[in-house]
Design a protein around this motif. Sequence first.
Motif, PDB file in Angstrom:
ATOM      1  N   PHE A  31       0.833  -1.204   0.000  1.00 34.72           N
ATOM      2  CA  PHE A  31       0.000   0.000   0.000  1.00 34.72           C
ATOM      3  C   PHE A  31       0.866   1.251   0.000  1.00 34.72           C
ATOM      4  CE2 PHE A  31      -3.834  -2.359   1.642  1.00 34.72           C
ATOM      5  CZ  PHE A  31      -4.667  -1.960   0.616  1.00 34.72           C
ATOM      6  N   GLU A  32       1.908   1.252   0.849  1.00 34.16           N
ATOM      7  CA  GLU A  32       2.788   2.422   0.940  1.00 34.16           C
ATOM      8  C   GLU A  32       3.486   2.684  -0.393  1.00 34.16           C
ATOM      9  OE1 GLU A  32       5.458   1.739   4.157  1.00 34.16           O
ATOM     10  OE2 GLU A  32       3.924   1.954   5.719  1.00 34.16           O
ATOM     11  N   ASP A  34       2.457   1.761  -3.332  1.00 36.30           N
ATOM     12  CA  ASP A  34       1.435   2.178  -4.296  1.00 36.30           C
ATOM     13  C   ASP A  34       1.093   3.657  -4.121  1.00 36.30           C
ATOM     14  OD1 ASP A  34      -0.211   1.265  -6.448  1.00 36.30           O
ATOM     15  OD2 ASP A  34      -1.943   1.524  -5.141  1.00 36.30           O
ATOM     16  N   ASN A  35       1.042   4.114  -2.868  1.00 33.65           N
ATOM     17  CA  ASN A  35       0.767   5.531  -2.593  1.00 33.65           C
ATOM     18  C   ASN A  35       1.876   6.424  -3.144  1.00 33.65           C
ATOM     19  OD1 ASN A  35      -1.639   5.018  -1.278  1.00 33.65           O
ATOM     20  ND2 ASN A  35      -0.703   4.892   0.754  1.00 33.65           N
ATOM     21  N   ASP A  38       1.323   6.782  -6.833  1.00 29.02           N
ATOM     22  CA  ASP A  38       0.212   7.722  -7.064  1.00 29.02           C
ATOM     23  C   ASP A  38       0.679   9.163  -6.899  1.00 29.02           C
ATOM     24  OD1 ASP A  38      -1.556   5.709  -7.595  1.00 29.02           O
ATOM     25  OD2 ASP A  38      -2.414   5.640  -5.587  1.00 29.02           O
ATOM     26  N   GLU A  39       1.483   9.399  -5.865  1.00 33.59           N
ATOM     27  CA  GLU A  39       1.983  10.753  -5.604  1.00 33.59           C
ATOM     28  C   GLU A  39       2.900  11.220  -6.738  1.00 33.59           C
ATOM     29  OE1 GLU A  39       2.695  14.395  -3.722  1.00 33.59           O
ATOM     30  OE2 GLU A  39       1.151  12.876  -3.367  1.00 33.59           O
ATOM     31  N   TYR A  42       0.781  12.203  -9.663  1.00 28.64           N
ATOM     32  CA  TYR A  42       0.133  13.489  -9.407  1.00 28.64           C
ATOM     33  C   TYR A  42       1.117  14.643  -9.620  1.00 28.64           C
ATOM     34  CZ  TYR A  42      -1.858  17.392  -6.789  1.00 28.64           C
ATOM     35  OH  TYR A  42      -2.314  18.635  -6.415  1.00 28.64           O
ATOM     36  N   THR A  84      11.263   8.969   1.374  1.00 30.68           N
ATOM     37  CA  THR A  84      10.245   7.923   1.519  1.00 30.68           C
ATOM     38  C   THR A  84      10.633   6.680   0.735  1.00 30.68           C
ATOM     39  OG1 THR A  84       8.514   9.614   1.758  1.00 30.68           O
ATOM     40  CG2 THR A  84       7.789   7.389   1.206  1.00 30.68           C
ATOM     41  N   GLU A 160      -8.832  -4.930  -5.834  1.00 28.95           N
ATOM     42  CA  GLU A 160      -8.073  -4.818  -4.576  1.00 28.95           C
ATOM     43  C   GLU A 160      -8.239  -6.116  -3.809  1.00 28.95           C
ATOM     44  OE1 GLU A 160      -5.355  -4.015  -2.894  1.00 28.95           O
ATOM     45  OE2 GLU A 160      -5.757  -2.122  -3.904  1.00 28.95           O
ATOM     46  N   ASN A 292      -8.785   1.762  -2.684  1.00 22.23           N
ATOM     47  CA  ASN A 292      -7.749   1.984  -1.677  1.00 22.23           C
ATOM     48  C   ASN A 292      -8.315   1.920  -0.260  1.00 22.23           C
ATOM     49  OD1 ASN A 292      -5.604   2.396  -3.544  1.00 22.23           O
ATOM     50  ND2 ASN A 292      -6.400   4.432  -3.972  1.00 22.23           N
TER      51      ASN A 292
END
Length: 329
Positions: A31-32, A34-35, A38-39, A42, A84, A160, A292
């Motif tokens: 999940f981390e 994947d985030n 996404d960031e 963006y 990160t 998911e 999500n």
Amino acid sequence: MIQAFLNDAEKKSITENAVKLWLRELEVMAFEADNVLDELSYQLLQKQVEKMKTSSHSPKAKDWVLSCILSCKSIMRRRNMANTMKKINAEFESMNQRATDLGLQSIVQNAPIATHISTETNSIRSDPIFVGRDDDVSKVVYMLTRIPQDRTISIVALVEMGGMGKTTLTRNVFNHKRLKTFESHIWVHVSQTFDPIGLYNKIHSTLTPTTSDRVERVEHEEIILKKLQEALRAKTYLLVLDDVWNEDVLKWETFINNIEGVSSKEGNGIIITTRSQKVASIVNPFYIHRVNGLLDEQCWSIIKRKTFDGNAEVPPGFETIGKEIAKRC
């Protein structure tokens, strides 16, 4: 690669507690990661928009100052993102070493295949607690009303891992007022066995309800498809295929081509829910929607409403414990 590994592990009967804990931690890390992706997407999009704005008009003093500020913010974002990434990569290395120590690859490969038992789903059940998914509903509804020029059907895949609320989200989309324009609404629970003849029969029984308790199954594909053609010939339909596991491309293509052929009208919609990214790709959707995780506060609000029957008065000490549990959901 991680998602494929998790999907494979989910199908197996894993009994060792240490391995189960490792898999749960890997899910969190997935999940981390994947985030972060996404960031990055963006930020790239934002950079392109800013570039377009800059090129569309002549520079002024205040624009130059604003540009400097945005550049500083961009540098800070990139530095934070780099930190990160380093943290996640370090954690992955640690997880990889633990997997080697556990002999996890061998455990997952040699574990017996678990029989996937899933509860039959439907479009009728009421979901009194529906939190944090309004934007998801709007996005999926919008995509279902957009039919690509080269297609007669708009296929949307919701993907998911299990327990993330795909079926609940789909139920709210299925019953959305904007989708009442579809003339026929069909909900079919698929599960692990992808049986085209069985699915055609389920679809047909939904369209032509009978007063008899026993519904005769039609075994011949030609016959059941002609029955579907009679029921849907001049109608638009919205079809939900909930909990799809099939990874056979040819079987899926044959199924969807037959479904496309039973209606002469364009503007139909199909929603697929699946745990597997591979399945989501195989169904060749117009749009893939990742379901999500909810925010900690949203998880806490669900726990609070389920535990205290919606009562706003939470006993002293419970809120701290409840919020800590929410973080781990």
